[in-house]
Design a protein around this motif. Structure first.
Motif, mmCIF file in Angstrom:
data_model
loop_
_atom_site.group_PDB
_atom_site.id
_atom_site.type_symbol
_atom_site.label_atom_id
_atom_site.label_comp_id
_atom_site.label_asym_id
_atom_site.label_seq_id
_atom_site.Cartn_x
_atom_site.Cartn_y
_atom_site.Cartn_z
ATOM 1 N N LEU A 168 10.365 3.425 2.966
ATOM 2 C CA LEU A 168 8.980 2.983 3.097
ATOM 3 C C LEU A 168 8.864 1.527 3.529
ATOM 4 O O LEU A 168 7.914 1.135 4.205
ATOM 5 N N MET A 184 2.493 1.648 -3.394
ATOM 6 C CA MET A 184 1.542 2.105 -4.407
ATOM 7 C C MET A 184 1.296 3.613 -4.284
ATOM 8 O O MET A 184 1.225 4.334 -5.289
ATOM 9 N N THR A 185 1.165 4.103 -3.070
ATOM 10 C CA THR A 185 0.949 5.542 -2.857
ATOM 11 C C THR A 185 2.121 6.343 -3.402
ATOM 12 O O THR A 185 1.944 7.381 -4.059
ATOM 13 N N ASP A 186 3.330 5.857 -3.154
ATOM 14 C CA ASP A 186 4.511 6.553 -3.661
ATOM 15 C C ASP A 186 4.550 6.522 -5.182
ATOM 16 O O ASP A 186 4.892 7.530 -5.824
ATOM 17 N N GLN A 244 13.677 6.345 -1.191
ATOM 18 C CA GLN A 244 12.319 6.385 -0.667
ATOM 19 C C GLN A 244 11.749 4.979 -0.485
ATOM 20 O O GLN A 244 11.088 4.687 0.524
ATOM 21 N N GLY A 247 0.816 -1.213 0.000
ATOM 22 C CA GLY A 247 0.000 0.000 0.000
ATOM 23 C C GLY A 247 0.849 1.261 0.000
ATOM 24 O O GLY A 247 0.585 2.202 -0.765
ATOM 25 N N ASN A 248 1.874 1.289 0.851
ATOM 26 C CA ASN A 248 2.770 2.448 0.907
ATOM 27 C C ASN A 248 3.521 2.637 -0.404
ATOM 28 O O ASN A 248 3.719 3.764 -0.868
ATOM 29 N N GLN A 295 2.078 6.439 -7.265
ATOM 30 C CA GLN A 295 1.093 7.378 -7.804
ATOM 31 C C GLN A 295 1.622 8.804 -7.826
ATOM 32 O O GLN A 295 1.308 9.580 -8.731
ATOM 33 N N SER A 296 2.447 9.145 -6.831
ATOM 34 C CA SER A 296 3.019 10.491 -6.793
ATOM 35 C C SER A 296 4.083 10.682 -7.868
ATOM 36 O O SER A 296 4.527 11.809 -8.107
ATOM 37 N N ARG A 297 4.493 9.600 -8.513
ATOM 38 C CA ARG A 297 5.542 9.652 -9.546
ATOM 39 C C ARG A 297 4.969 9.485 -10.953
ATOM 40 O O ARG A 297 5.694 9.149 -11.881
#
Length: 708
Positions: A672, A631-633, A668, A628-629, A635-637
């Protein structure tokens, strides 16, 4: 120094997480065998293996260090490795030449993240492995929890040979192979051998029987004996344990206090009597598909697994004798270069101390100096057409940085230093980007980069700047456009004159030929930087002589080498030259080159130019609980997730990520996932940059141009 045969040589590599106690265990084994009169400590910077200045400053291993000891007529070659995966190259190369891996686990932490990362490499190489749970005497030691964490890592194949207890305030170790209790004094050392206490007999018997069953499972003859007798004797168990280790099906678990020298002698005895030797390993296949004979009588073959530069010795080459034997002054062929290398000296190395020897036999590890052209991963053979040992596969770089000398006059000095660092550390990748005109280094993480910077400054006396590499963008067009340009110059005597009319269009594979033109010739050019230029001669009536068309095309190509948006390479364009003018006296190649370049540049600007960015295909392997963490990162890329699959305890994500968004991804991701995830990447394609990013990049390029 005594020469040992391959049955009495044991090559053991100590691996384990940071601060698990590998260096202390190595030091204690040398002391236990009588090679040291006094043990050094990491804190006092006087251990045999951690002797480099940077290791003293960091208080931890940075380099893999070969050592040796002798124990009960066996020679044990030890390689003490770093615990952080920033230095994974040192760990992998050591695993590659090991006969047995000794994975050291801190009893206060168990099989932590660092253990898991290193285990994945051991498992890949399928090496026989012993787990050694260290620091059992620590107040916060959790031996049973550590065992459970090992079983979560490798399954029930982790099999106890020993476990610790306290008896009358003293540290004891119960050995379920020998069925003895070893009682240690407050300062450790040689233990008192006792019978197993009554309150431990039931547990010891249960673990003993489990060990017998595990040993019997690895051989039909042993299994028959087990069914016949209901048990196995110690020699039969040793045989079964060794077979289980060779099959990667049994991982003995020992316990020690390396600092107090508790259990170290017993571990050394097990390495001598049970752990596989060089002669026990399965035959190795060469690159050519030949079998490397593990025999002293075979032709000599050496495999170079490590290169090191030392102030007093220069270039030191470490090797394992894969076949035959090597003697001082032997001349061997380098399988990669074909050159002959003379081994004027042979050494056994204990840290920085060298012991001269006259000969080394199959299975042994040694070193030599002053080889001319031999590097890590090279094979040296007695015969000119000898085999090539399969090379160590070092991991892909995790981060990339540009590097330049602070003092521009020291660029050559910097490059020479980087080449030497790469020679001893192949995980440092070094390349020059002709497009961005930058020297780029790839490394395993921020700590790895810091050690490179330290070496440049403190060893090679050159200070370096590190920065984020420029991204290699591409430029192309989105619609057709026409333009013409007349180049006219008169300065006395012969002048210059050329006029070119052309049309440009976006190009893609399989598109129809252009309409409305009388096509008289076509040239399709695969550009060195990718993509194509398709050039059409559509001249009618001889208004431009055909001899000038190559010059027009050359001018166009020069513009494509520095596109008008960001000075990046242009690609995937087709050009139709359909009209123009020439002068009987003043026209020449340079005139039409200039005219073609200007006409193309005008048309390009009017053809709705767009910027393309490199997209990487990234494969990420992460624990399920941390996806999950990640995937969130992603998306920010601006990542595009391609899919998710399961693999053992991990999830494997595949994503397409713009390279411009990857600069701090490794750091990162490590943060994470607490270092438990890894990734690989490769170039996928060029895709259109979003409008807002294109505008920013174009404005930046214009600003830089104005500053100049």
């Amino acid at each position: 120094m005594k020469v040992f045969d391959n049955k009495h040589i044991k090559n053991v590599v100590f691996v384990g997480a940071h601060h698990s106690g590998k260096t202390t265990l190595s030091e204690t084994m040398l002391f236990e065998a009588g090679l040291l009169n006094r043990r050094g400590t990491v804190e006092q910077n006087n251990t045999v293996s951690d002797y480099h200045e940077i290791e003293h400053q960091r208080g931890a291993s940075v380099f893999a260090t070969p050592l040796h000891t002798e124990w009960r007529n066996y020679k044990i070659n030890i390689i003490d490795t770093p615990g952080l995966d920033d230095f994974i190259g040192e760990i992998i190369s050591s695993i590659r030449v090991a006969d047995t891996i000794s994975m050291v686990v801190n009893a206060t932490d168990g099989a932590d993240i660092g253990t898991e990362i290193i285990w994945n490499y051991i498992d890949k190489y399928n090496k026989p492995t012993v787990f050694v749970i260290n620091k059992i005497d620590a107040d916060d030691a959790k031996f049973d929890d550590s065992v459970q964490s090992l079983m979560q890592l490798v399954g029930n194949n982790a099999t106890l040979i020993q476990y610790p207890i306290k008896m009358d305030g003293a540290q004891c170790i119960i050995d379920v192979l020998k069925m003895k209790c070893y009682k240690f004094g407050p300062e450790g050392g040689k233990p008192e051998k006792l019978e197993i206490p009554d309150d431990q007999k039931e547990r010891a018997e249960r673990l003993h029987n489990e060990l017998v069953e595990k040993a019997a499972e690895n051989d039909e003859e042993l299994m028959e004996l087990y069914f016949e007798k209901g048990s196995l004797n110690e020699d039969e168990m040793r045989k079964g344990i060794k077979l289980g280790m060779l099959n990667h099906d049994l991982f003995p678990v020992f316990c020690v206090s390396a600092l107090k020298d508790m259990g170290t002698g017993r571990l050394m005895g097990f390495i001598d009597n049970v752990a596989p030797s060089a002669a026990d390993l399965r035959p190795e296949q060469s690159v050519e598909g030949e079998e490397i004979k593990r025999s002293v009588d075979a032709d000599t073959t050496l495999f170079v697994f490590k290169t090191l530069y030392q102030p007093n010795l220069g270039k030191v080459t470490f090797f394992k004798v894969k076949a035959g034997e090597v003697n001082v002054n032997d001349k061997l062929y380098n399988a990669r270069t074909g050159e002959v290398e003379t081994l004027n000296q042979l050494f056994i190395m204990d840290g920085k101390v060298k012991h001269s020897v006259q000969k080394l036999t199959q299975g042994d590890i040694g070193a030599t100096t002053k080889l001319k052209s031999t590097e890590t991963n090279d094979t040296l053979n007695e015969k000119e057409n000898g085999p090539t040992i399969k090379p160590i596969q070092f991991p892909q770089s995790r981060i990339e940085k540009t590097v330049s000398a602070v003092n521009t006059s020291e660029e050559e000095k910097l490059n020479d230093a980087l080449k030497r660092i790469h020679s001893q550390d192949p995980t440092l990748k070094l390349r020059y980007n002709n497009e961005t005109h930058q020297t780029v280094i790839g490394c395993q993480g921020e700590l790895h980069l810091l050690t490179i910077s330290w070496a440049l400054k403190n060893i090679y006396d050159v200070e370096a700047n590190f920065d984020i590499p420029k991204i290699s963008y591409r430029e192309t067009i989105q619609r057709s456009a026409t333009a013409n340009y007349r180049h006219k110059k008169q300065s006395g005597g012969s002048g210059q004159f050329g006029e070119v009319h052309l049309k440009i269009e976006p190009y893609f594979e399989g598109m129809a030929e252009p309409e409305g033109f009388n096509i008289r010739g076509k040239e399709e050019i695969d550009l060195p930087w990718g993509g194509k230029l398709v050039f059409y001669n559509c001249i009618v009536g001889g208004v431009i002589d055909t001899r000038y068309l190559p010059s027009i095309m050359k001018g166009i190509q020069e513009v494509m080498e520095s596109g008008p948006l960001t000075r990046s390479y242009a690609r995937d364009i087709r050009v139709m030259v359909y009209d123009g003018k020439m002068h009987a006296v003043d026209s020449n190649d340079i005139s039409f080159k200039i005219a073609g370049a200007h006409a193309f540049k005008q048309a390009f600007v009017n053809a709705n130019p767009k910027l393309l960015e490199p997209i990487d295909e990234v494969t990420i392997k992460a624990p399920e609980s941390m996806v999950g963490n990640v995937m969130t990162d992603l998306q920010s890329r601006r990542a595009l997730i391609q899919g998710i699959d399961s693999e053992d305890r991990y999830q494997v994500l595949k994503a397409l990520i713009p390279r411009g968004e990857m600069s701090n991804f490794s750091t990162q991701l490590r943060s994470l996932t607490q270092g438990r995830a890894n990734f690989t990447s490769k170039f996928h394609s060029y895709q259109t940059v979003p409008t807002n990013i294109q505008k920013r990049l174009t404005e930046t390029t214009e600003a830089v141009g104005q500053d100049k």
